[in-house]
Design a protein around this motif. Structure first.
Motif, PDB file in Angstrom:
ATOM      1  N   ARG A 131       0.866  -1.269   0.173  1.00 44.41           N
ATOM      2  CA  ARG A 131      -0.022   0.033  -0.008  1.00 44.41           C
ATOM      3  C   ARG A 131       1.056   1.177  -0.015  1.00 44.41           C
ATOM      4  N   LEU A 147       0.390   4.881   1.595  1.00 35.09           N
ATOM      5  CA  LEU A 147      -0.514   5.872   2.307  1.00 35.09           C
ATOM      6  C   LEU A 147       0.192   7.107   2.935  1.00 35.09           C
ATOM      7  N   GLU A 168      -4.147   9.666   6.120  1.00 37.26           N
ATOM      8  CA  GLU A 168      -4.842   8.507   5.702  1.00 37.26           C
ATOM      9  C   GLU A 168      -4.869   7.324   6.654  1.00 37.26           C
ATOM     10  N   TYR A 223       3.890  10.129   1.234  1.00 37.71           N
ATOM     11  CA  TYR A 223       3.380   8.739   1.095  1.00 37.71           C
ATOM     12  C   TYR A 223       4.389   7.654   1.809  1.00 37.71           C
TER      13      TYR A 223
END
Length: 142
Positions: free
Chosen positions: A40, A42, A46, A87
């Motif tokens: 992922r 994120l 988030e 991120y």
């Protein structure tokens, strides 16, 4: 504690401990949210939102601190995509990314013909650790 994956709470705790971090309740809960769903990308915001929805009592500052601890321990890779937007990637292998503008979404580029040539020589005593390629995408116009 694993969210529909093959990870158990014990697996998550071992992963945190093997990275040299003490498996506190908050670290284990955040690691479960991060790693139980596969690879992922994120942001801290988030992850904090996911934690709130999952009932994990954690501040945004703690999420930031934990993400940076996980990055320093080699569990995450940091991606600076936009000026203020960072991120965290659960896939720490060498790979590149697409960034979808307007959606603020990062996707892995599958292994393929991405290459970088003519890299400059690093300064004396330094070596290139990684080259990150982020290709920005947007819907076609017209």
């Amino acid at each position: 504690m694993a969210s529909g994956s093959d990870y158990t709470a014990e697996d998550i705790e071992k992963r945190v401990r093997s990275a040299g971090l003490r498996p506190t309740r908050q670290r284990v809960a955040l690691a479960d949210l991060l790693f139980a769903q596969g690879d992922r990308h994120l942001s801290a915001e988030e992850l904090h939102e996911e934690a709130v929805v999952a009932g994990v009592a954690v501040s945004l500052a703690t999420v930031y601190n934990t993400l940076h601890q996980f990055t320093d321990a080699g569990l995450l890779r940091i991606l600076a995509v936009e000026g203020a937007r960072t991120y965290f990637d659960t896939n720490t292998s060498d790979h590149h990314h697409f960034y979808i503008e307007g959606e603020n979404r990062v996707m892995d580029i599958e292994h393929g013909p991405v290459g970088v040539t003519n890299l400059p020589e690093p300064p004396e005593g330094m070596e290139i650790a990684n080259v990150d390629i982020i290709i920005r995408l947007r819907p076609k116009r017209g």
